[in-house]
Design a protein around this motif. Structure first.
Motif, short mmCIF file in Angstrom:
data_model
loop_
_atom_site.label_atom_id
_atom_site.label_comp_id
_atom_site.label_asym_id
_atom_site.label_seq_id
_atom_site.Cartn_x
_atom_site.Cartn_y
_atom_site.Cartn_z
N VAL A 16 3.38 11.84 -4.09
CA VAL A 16 3.48 10.41 -3.79
C VAL A 16 2.89 9.58 -4.92
N LYS A 17 1.75 10.03 -5.44
CA LYS A 17 1.09 9.30 -6.52
C LYS A 17 1.99 9.23 -7.75
N GLU A 18 2.70 10.30 -8.02
CA GLU A 18 3.60 10.33 -9.17
C GLU A 18 4.76 9.35 -8.98
N THR A 42 -2.60 18.16 -0.55
CA THR A 42 -2.96 17.76 -1.90
C THR A 42 -1.72 17.62 -2.78
N VAL A 47 4.80 6.60 -7.07
CA VAL A 47 4.30 5.23 -7.11
C VAL A 47 4.03 4.80 -8.54
N SER A 48 3.50 5.71 -9.36
CA SER A 48 3.21 5.36 -10.76
C SER A 48 4.49 5.02 -11.53
N ASN A 95 0.80 4.02 -1.88
CA ASN A 95 0.12 5.31 -2.00
C ASN A 95 -0.24 5.90 -0.65
N ARG A 96 -0.68 5.03 0.26
CA ARG A 96 -1.06 5.49 1.59
C ARG A 96 0.16 5.70 2.48
N PHE A 121 0.12 14.44 -1.72
CA PHE A 121 -0.50 13.23 -2.27
C PHE A 121 -0.18 13.07 -3.75
N ASN A 122 -0.24 14.17 -4.49
CA ASN A 122 0.09 14.10 -5.91
C ASN A 122 1.54 13.71 -6.13
N SER A 173 0.84 -1.20 0.00
CA SER A 173 0.00 0.00 0.00
C SER A 173 0.88 1.25 0.00
#
Length: 667
Positions: A198-200, A192, A202-203, A96-97, A195-196, A94
Motif C-alpha cells: 500500500v505504501k508503494e 507487513t 500511495v507514493s 495509507n491507512r 502495508f509495504n 488518509s
C-alpha cells in the motif's frame, strides 16, 4: 441487486449511504456509530439500471480479520451473504491507512468499486491523486466522490461503475496464497508485506504539497480542546452554553409559540364539546389527553434546539475530542475512552447508546457501559429537566448542565464498584480513536437529524404518552368501587391506592405524596410521562403561558400546587433521572448484557444509586437551608446503609476472588 458499503470508521460511509438512498441514518465523527447493517434502495435519480438496487451500510472496519463486533458483522456479510458488488469507501485524505482494508476486499473475488471520498478536502490540503493510476494498481474502478456535497459529487459516476462491474470477476493485486492464518507470525509477515504494498502505491499516485509532519491549525486547536486539564472545564462550559441557549433563550421563544397553539387547541376542543357533554368525558379528553400530552409537547422546542446544537458539535468533530479527554479518567475506573461514545449517543436516546456498546471488545467493560449509560440524561428526560428548571430555578442553565455532570459522576462511581465486584480492577485497557478534522458543521444534516429526533418524540407523545395519560386520568377519576371520586377526596382514587405504598418509601427523599409517586411510576413507561402525569394529577393543563412568557400562574404558584421546595424539587428531579430508564431501554440492556444476573444487578444498582442521590440531596439540602435534616431521616439513613453495605460486601467478595486468582497464577 445488492451492494455492500464497506470502509474504515469515519470514512464518510454512512454519509454516502444517506446520499445515494435518501435515508436518514445518524452520522457521527467516531467509530461505532453504525453497529448493525442498515439497508436502503438506491434513489431512482442516480440508479440508471432500471432495476432495484439495495445498498447495505455495514459497520466500519479496519480489517477483514475481525477483532470487534462491528468487524465481525462486516466480515460475515461479505463472506456469507454474497453481495453482487462491494462499494469500498476510502478516505482520500488518509490513503495509507484506508487501502490496507481495500486490498483485503479485493481478495474476496467479489467485484469492488472504490469511492475515493472526501475528495474536496484533498484539494484544500493541496494534495493531488492520480485516480487512473490508482485504479490500474488496484485492478478495480476508482471514482472520486464528495458525499456531503450536492450537484457534481461523483455519485452518478459511482453508480455507473457499480452497474458496469456487476457479474465480473475480481482479482487481487496482492498475493496471499502462502499465508497460514493459524500462524500469528505468518499473518504478521503478510500484514507487513501488505502495508509495504500500500505504501508503494500511495507514493506513486499521491502528491502532497504540504508536509504532513508540520503542525497545522487543527493541531494547535487540539492542544487546547483536548488538553488533559483544560479539556474538561472547556467541555463543561460548552455544555452550559448549549443548555443556556436551548432552555433560557432560543428554546423558550419557540416553546412560547408552541404552548400558544396547545392552549388554543385546548380551548377549541372545549368549545366543541360544549356544556352538555359528560364531565367525565370532558375531563378525560381535555385534562387527560390534550392537557397531559400538551404539557409534554410544550417542551418539544427545548429538546429540538438542544439536539440541533449537539448535532452541530458532533458534525464539527469536537465530540471525538471529548472522548479523548474522558479516556484518561475512564481508564482509572476500569473503562476506556470507547465508553464515552455510547454515553454521548445516549444523550439523544439511551436505547441506541446502549446498543452501541457492541463496539467495546472487552466483555466486562461492554456490560458495565451498557449498565451505566442510562445515568446520562437522554432526550426523554429533557422535559422533566426543563419543567423543574423553569418552575423552581428560573430557567437556570446550570440545572441541566449539573444533571449531565452528576450523571457522569455516577457512571464513574458505578464503574469503580463494578470493577471491584468483578475482581478485574487491574485489567489494562487501550484506546485508539481516529480524530477527524475539524470542519464547518452542515446545517442541513443538523436540521435533518433534529427533525428526525423531534418526529420520534412526537410519535411517542401521540402513542405511549397519550395512552398512559388517559389511563392515569381514568385511574384518578374512579375509586376501587368504580365510583367517581369526589373533588374533596382525591386520595381515594385507584391511582392514589396504587401509588401510596410507594409514596411511603419516598418520604426520606422529601416527596412522599401519592401524586409524585404516581409520576415517578409512570416515568418507567416513558420518562416524558413524568411531566404528563404531573399535569393530570395536579390539573395543570399547560405549563407555559405565551402571553406572559412564563409558566402558568408564575413559577411560585405552580411550585405551591406541587408542594415542593427548591430542595425537594431537586431531589425529585434527580430521583427520576438516575433510577432505571424506560422499559424499552431496559430491554436494550437485556439484549446487550446477555446475562440475566447482570440485568437484575444493573436495575437494582440504578434504583439504589437514584435513591441514595435523592436522599443525600434532600437531607443535606434541608440541613443547609433550614438547619435541620428532613423528615424520615433515620428511616432513609437505614435504607442507605443497607444499600451501601451490600455494595461493600460485593466489592469485598470481588477483591477476594481477584486475590485468589493472582495467587493461583503465582503458583
Amino acid at each position: 441487486m445488492k451492494i455492500a458499503l464497506t470502509g474504515n470508521p469515519n470514512s464518510g460511509k454512512t454519509t454516502l449511504f444517506n446520499a445515494i438512498t435518501g435515508k436518514i441514518e445518524h452520522v457521527g465523527n467516531w467509530a461505532g456509530v453504525t453497529v448493525n447493517k442498515k439497508e436502503g434502495l438506491i434513489k431512482p435519480t442516480i440508479n440508471l439500471s432500471g432495476s432495484e438496487i439495495t445498498a447495505v451500510d455495514l459497520p466500519g472496519a479496519y480489517s477483514m480479520s475481525p477483532f470487534s463486533a462491528e468487524e465481525t458483522i462486516t466480515h460475515d456479510f461479505v463472506n456469507n451473504e454474497n453481495p453482487e458488488v462491494i462499494l469500498n469507501i476510502v478516505d482520500a485524505t488518509s490513503l495509507n491507512r484506508s487501502l490496507f482494508f481495500t486490498t483485503q476486499l479485493l481478495e474476496s473475488g467479489i467485484p469492488v468499486v472504490v469511492a475515493l471520498n472526501k475528495s474536496d478536502l484533498t484539494k484544500k490540503k493541496k494534495t493531488t491523486i492520480d485516480v487512473e493510476k490508482l485504479s490500474a494498481s488496484l485492478g478495480c474502478p476508482v471514482v472520486e466522490t464528495t458525499a456531503t456535497k450536492n450537484g457534481d459529487n461523483g455519485l452518478e459516476s459511482l453508480m455507473e461503475k457499480i452497474i458496469e462491474v456487476k457479474g465480473t470477476s475480481q482479482s487481487a493485486p496482492f498475493d496471499t496464497q502462502d499465508v497460514n492464518f493459524n500462524d500469528s507470525q505468518s499473518v504478521r509477515e503478510s500484514d507487513t508485506k501488505r502495508f509495504n504494498f500500500v505504501k508503494e502505491i500511495v507514493s506513486q499516485i499521491e502528491n502532497r504539497e504540504i508536509e504532513s509532519t508540520a503542525q497545522t491549525k487543527q493541531d494547535i486547536v487540539d492542544r487546547v480542546l483536548a488538553h488533559k486539564w483544560l479539556g474538561l472545564p472547556i467541555f463543561a462550559f460548552i455544555m452550559w452554553a448549549v443548555f443556556s441557549v436551548s432552555q433560557t433563550y432560543l428554546g423558550l421563544i419557540f416553546a412560547n409559540v408552541l404552548a400558544d397553539w396547545v392552549d388554543t387547541l385546548y380551548n377549541f376542543a372545549g368549545s366543541l364539546l360544549g356544556d352538555d357533554v359528560s364531565p367525565l368525558l370532558r375531563s378525560l379528553l381535555l385534562d387527560g389527553i390534550i392537557g397531559g400530552v400538551g404539557a409534554v409537547i410544550s417542551f418539544l422546542p427545548y429538546i429540538m434546539v438542544l439536539f440541533f446544537l449537539l448535532s452541530l458539535l458532533e458534525d464539527s468533530g469536537y465530540m471525538a475530542r471529548v472522548a479523548v479527554v474522558m479516556d484518561r479518567f475512564f481508564k482509572k475506573v476500569g473503562l476506556s475512552g470507547k465508553s464515552i461514545i455510547p454515553i454521548v449517543i445516549g444523550t439523544g436516546c439511551s436505547i441506541p447508546g446502549i446498543m452501541s456498546t457492541k463496539t467495546i471488545p472487552n466483555e466486562r467493560q461492554r456490560r458495565t457501559t451498557a449498565m451505566l449509560t442510562p445515568f446520562i440524561p437522554c432526550g426523554a428526560k429533557l422535559p422533566v429537566i426543563a419543567l423543574f428548571a423553569g418552575v423552581f430555578f428560573q430557567d437556570a442553565a446550570w440545572v441541566g448542565t449539573m444533571m449531565y455532570f452528576v450523571g457522569i459522576a455516577l457512571i464513574v462511581i458505578g464503574a469503580l464498584v463494578v470493577v471491584r465486584v468483578t475482581g478485574e480492577k487491574n485489567v489494562r485497557t487501550f484506546f485508539i480513536l481516529e480524530l477527524p478534522e475539524y470542519r464547518m458543521p452542515s446545517l442541513k444534516r443538523a436540521i435533518i437529524t433534529t427533525f428526525s429526533r423531534g418526529k420520534a418524540f412526537v410519535v411517542k407523545a401521540g402513542t405511549i404518552i397519550l395512552l398512559c395519560n388517559a389511563v392515569v386520568q381514568v385511574m384518578q377519576t374512579f375509586d376501587w368501587q368504580l365510583q367517581v371520586v369526589a373533588d374533596n377526596a382525591p386520595g381515594t382514587s385507584i391511582l392514589a391506592g396504587i401509588a401510596s405504598p410507594f409514596a411511603f418509601l419516598l418520604i426520606p427523599l422529601g416527596f412522599g405524596v401519592w401524586q409524585l409517586a404516581a409520576a415517578a411510576i409512570t416515568g418507567f413507561v416513558a420518562k416524558e410521562n413524568v411531566v404528563g402525569t404531573l399535569a393530570v394529577v395536579y390539573g395543570i393543563t399547560n405549563f407555559i403561558d405565551p402571553s406572559q412568557n412564563a409558566l402558568v400562574g408564575g413559577a411560585t404558584e405552580v411550585a405551591s400546587v406541587m408542594g415542593l421546595t427548591h430542595v425537594t424539587a431537586l431531589a425529585f428531579l434527580m430521583f427520576n433521572l438516575y433510577t432505571p430508564p424506560c422499559f424499552a431501554a431496559i430491554g436494550a440492556m437485556n439484549s446487550e448484557l446477555t446475562d440475566k444476573k447482570w440485568l437484575w444487578y444493573g436495575v437494582a444498582f440504578q434504583f439504589g444509586m437514584g435513591y441514595i442521590v435523592a436522599f443525600i440531596t434532600y437531607q443535606l439540602g434541608s440541613y443547609v437551608t433550614t438547619g435541620t435534616v428532613g423528615g424520615g431521616f433515620m428511616y432513609g439513613l437505614s435504607a442507605v446503609i443497607v444499600l451501601i453495605s451490600i455494595l461493600i460486601y460485593a466489592m469485598y467478595k470481588g477483591d477476594k476472588k481477584e486475590n485468589e486468582l493472582l495467587n493461583a497464577q503465582a503458583i
